[in-house]
Design an enzyme around this catalytic site. Structure first.
Site, PDB file in Angstrom:
ATOM      1  N   ARG A   1       0.770  -1.208  -0.233  1.00 29.56           N
ATOM      2  CA  ARG A   1       0.148  -0.022   0.188  1.00 29.56           C
ATOM      3  C   ARG A   1       1.136   1.385   0.220  1.00 29.56           C
ATOM      4  O   ARG A   1      -0.261   2.268   0.060  1.00 29.56           O
ATOM      5  CB  ARG A   1      -0.969   0.044   1.489  1.00 29.56           C
TER       6      ARG A   1
ATOM      7  N   CYS B   1       2.609  27.914  34.381  1.00 36.55           N
ATOM      8  CA  CYS B   1       3.119  25.871  34.423  1.00 36.55           C
ATOM      9  C   CYS B   1       3.496  25.553  35.838  1.00 36.55           C
ATOM     10  O   CYS B   1       4.031  26.155  36.527  1.00 36.55           O
ATOM     11  CB  CYS B   1       4.234  26.160  33.959  1.00 36.55           C
TER      12      CYS B   1
ATOM     13  N   CYS C   1       6.748  24.107  36.422  1.00 38.14           N
ATOM     14  CA  CYS C   1       8.237  24.647  37.128  1.00 38.14           C
ATOM     15  C   CYS C   1       8.793  25.266  38.732  1.00 38.14           C
ATOM     16  O   CYS C   1       7.665  24.787  39.200  1.00 38.14           O
ATOM     17  CB  CYS C   1       7.997  26.304  36.336  1.00 38.14           C
TER      18      CYS C   1
ATOM     19  N   HIS D   1      12.075  24.863  31.205  1.00 35.57           N
ATOM     20  CA  HIS D   1      10.816  24.955  31.450  1.00 35.57           C
ATOM     21  C   HIS D   1      10.748  24.527  29.008  1.00 35.57           C
ATOM     22  O   HIS D   1       9.486  23.930  28.956  1.00 35.57           O
ATOM     23  CB  HIS D   1       9.552  26.107  30.942  1.00 35.57           C
TER      24      HIS D   1
ATOM     25  N   ASN E   1       4.879  10.760  28.074  1.00 36.06           N
ATOM     26  CA  ASN E   1       3.390  11.577  27.462  1.00 36.06           C
ATOM     27  C   ASN E   1       4.425  12.905  26.879  1.00 36.06           C
ATOM     28  O   ASN E   1       4.479  13.904  27.170  1.00 36.06           O
ATOM     29  CB  ASN E   1       2.310  11.341  28.032  1.00 36.06           C
TER      30      ASN E   1
ATOM     31  N   SER F   1      -0.844  18.080  27.434  1.00 35.96           N
ATOM     32  CA  SER F   1      -0.596  19.509  27.324  1.00 35.96           C
ATOM     33  C   SER F   1       0.643  20.272  27.684  1.00 35.96           C
ATOM     34  O   SER F   1       0.229  21.607  27.041  1.00 35.96           O
ATOM     35  CB  SER F   1      -1.894  20.155  27.650  1.00 35.96           C
TER      36      SER F   1
ATOM     37  N   HIS G   1       6.657  20.922  29.276  1.00 43.34           N
ATOM     38  CA  HIS G   1       7.758  21.510  30.378  1.00 43.34           C
ATOM     39  C   HIS G   1       8.361  19.652  31.073  1.00 43.34           C
ATOM     40  O   HIS G   1       6.983  18.994  30.776  1.00 43.34           O
ATOM     41  CB  HIS G   1       6.858  21.487  32.017  1.00 43.34           C
TER      42      HIS G   1
ATOM     43  N   HIS H   1       8.743  16.674  30.759  1.00 39.14           N
ATOM     44  CA  HIS H   1       8.033  15.534  32.771  1.00 39.14           C
ATOM     45  C   HIS H   1       7.834  13.790  31.851  1.00 39.14           C
ATOM     46  O   HIS H   1       7.258  13.531  30.765  1.00 39.14           O
ATOM     47  CB  HIS H   1       7.529  16.350  33.104  1.00 39.14           C
TER      48      HIS H   1
ATOM     49  N   GLN I   1       6.031  10.287  33.769  1.00 37.77           N
ATOM     50  CA  GLN I   1       5.500   9.473  34.978  1.00 37.77           C
ATOM     51  C   GLN I   1       5.045   8.420  35.701  1.00 37.77           C
ATOM     52  O   GLN I   1       6.429   7.605  34.761  1.00 37.77           O
ATOM     53  CB  GLN I   1       3.913  10.126  34.660  1.00 37.77           C
TER      54      GLN I   1
HETATM   55 ZN   LIG Z   1       7.552  25.111  33.040  1.00 35.96          ZN
END
Ligand SMILES: [Zn+2]
Length: 343
Positions: free
Chosen positions: A25, A49, A52, A111, A151, A159, A162, A164, A166
């Site tokens: 394809r 944020c 921060c 940030h 993520n 969203s 910064h 990061h 989890q």
């Molecule tokens: Zn930040």
């Protein structure tokens, strides 16, 4: 059979599941389309944020004025540590309480950074924090699995730019690592060898899907990759978890992460979105010799910064499917520069 041309299925040795590959394809899998988006330079500090240093979070807590990395218990965690473990059964309906802790891991006080833009020495600090959390959270009697993940990007539902990640630590082994644990155990008991070590040996011989390698780690597009540019970083040594990494190996791991994420950004010249996570042995007090830890990257982008792969239709009802082959993706990823396009 020529795998690059005909529809075929591929077996995922880690999960025991199949995926469908339809290379016919993609007449032209690589069009080299980049977005030329206006780079909005983020400032190093954002007063709004919640990650921060020194800022107040939504729940009212105030971040430390941290200078390297920083972790805290998520104010709105999906699992909680209080309560006791109970199971409820009502006919065919079964449920049980889940205990756990959700933490947020800030990679840097800056940030504006992302992993590919961080120095290797600073990524090492993130790895050290992952190791510390794995050991500390894993020491809790109730905690048997530590899921470290990131993520990245709005398309992945993140969203806050910064840098990061989890950690969700919980009492049961969730589905993905559970499947991988079973497959690795079957192989280890039959062969007396780590499944991923055997796989790595075959990949290093084939040289078709390797993206990057250093003394201690290999980054490759797995033969059974589902996402278009899915990759995994595998330690050459048979380590069950990141706690076993030496100082030198921490640096090698950081280099592999930096190179891989830089190549991702260079692919479409955007800050490349993905979900990345580490799968490693459970923290249930048992040895788990079968486990071989690894870090996987699942990026959603397909042909450009705006064309996203959706897992819908056939994939929801049957099993995952991809067009571009793992070999084509690896070839493209390997050829990309290790120097970030932003210079
Ligand atoms: Zn930040």
């Amino acid at each position: 059979m020529e795998l690059g041309e005909r529809p075929h299925r591929r077996f995922n040795i880690l999960t025991g599941e199949w995926i469908l590959v339809s290379p016919h394809r993609t007449k032209r899998p690589w069009q080299g389309k980049t977005e030329n988006e206006t780079i909005l330079k983020q400032s190093t500090y954002d007063e709004k944020c919640y990650l921060c240093p020194g800022n107040t979070r939504a729940g009212g807590a105030i971040n430390e004025t941290y200078t390297d990395t920083y972790s805290f218990v998520n104010d709105f965690g999906a699992i909680l540590m209080d309560g006791t473990k109970t199971t409820q059964k009502n006919g065919l309906l079964m449920s049980e309480t889940e205990l756990g802790i959700c933490k947020v891991i800030c990679f840097s006080p800056n940030h504006s950074l992302t992993l590919p833009l961080m120095k290797v020495t600073d990524i090492v600090k993130v790895i050290k924090l992952w190791k510390k959390e794995y050991a500390e959270l894993g020491a809790f009697e109730e905690i048997n699995h530590i899921q470290i993940f990131e993520n990245k990007g709005e398309v992945m539902g993140c969203s806050n730019p910064h840098p990061h990640g989890q950690i969700w630590a919980q009492s049961t082994i969730p589905e993905e690592p559970r499947k991988k644990g079973i497959q690795q155990k079957i192989y280890f008991e039959e062969q007396g060898l780590s499944l991923l070590q055997a796989y790595l040996a075959q990949e290093l011989k084939a040289k078709e899907r390797i993206v990057y390698e250093n003394d201690d780690f290999v980054a490759l597009v797995p033969f059974w990759a589902t996402w278009p540019y899915e990759t995994m970083i595998i330690p050459r040594k048979h380590y069950q978890h990141i706690g076993q990494l030496s100082k030198v190996e921490e640096t090698s791991f950081a280099e592999a992460i930096k190179v891989l994420t830089t190549k991702y950004d260079n692919l479409f010249e955007v800050s490349f979105p993905y979900s990345a996570g580490i799968h490693q042995s459970p923290t249930d007090g048992l040895e788990h010799k079968e486990w071989h830890f690894h870090m996987s990257f699942y990026p959603p982008l397909l042909r450009s910064a705006t064309v996203k792969k959706f897992m819908v239709g056939y994939e929801m009802f049957a099993n995952p499917q991809r067009d571009i082959t793992a070999e084509q993706a690896a070839k493209i990823m390997k050829a990309l520069s290790t120097k970030h396009y932003l210079g």
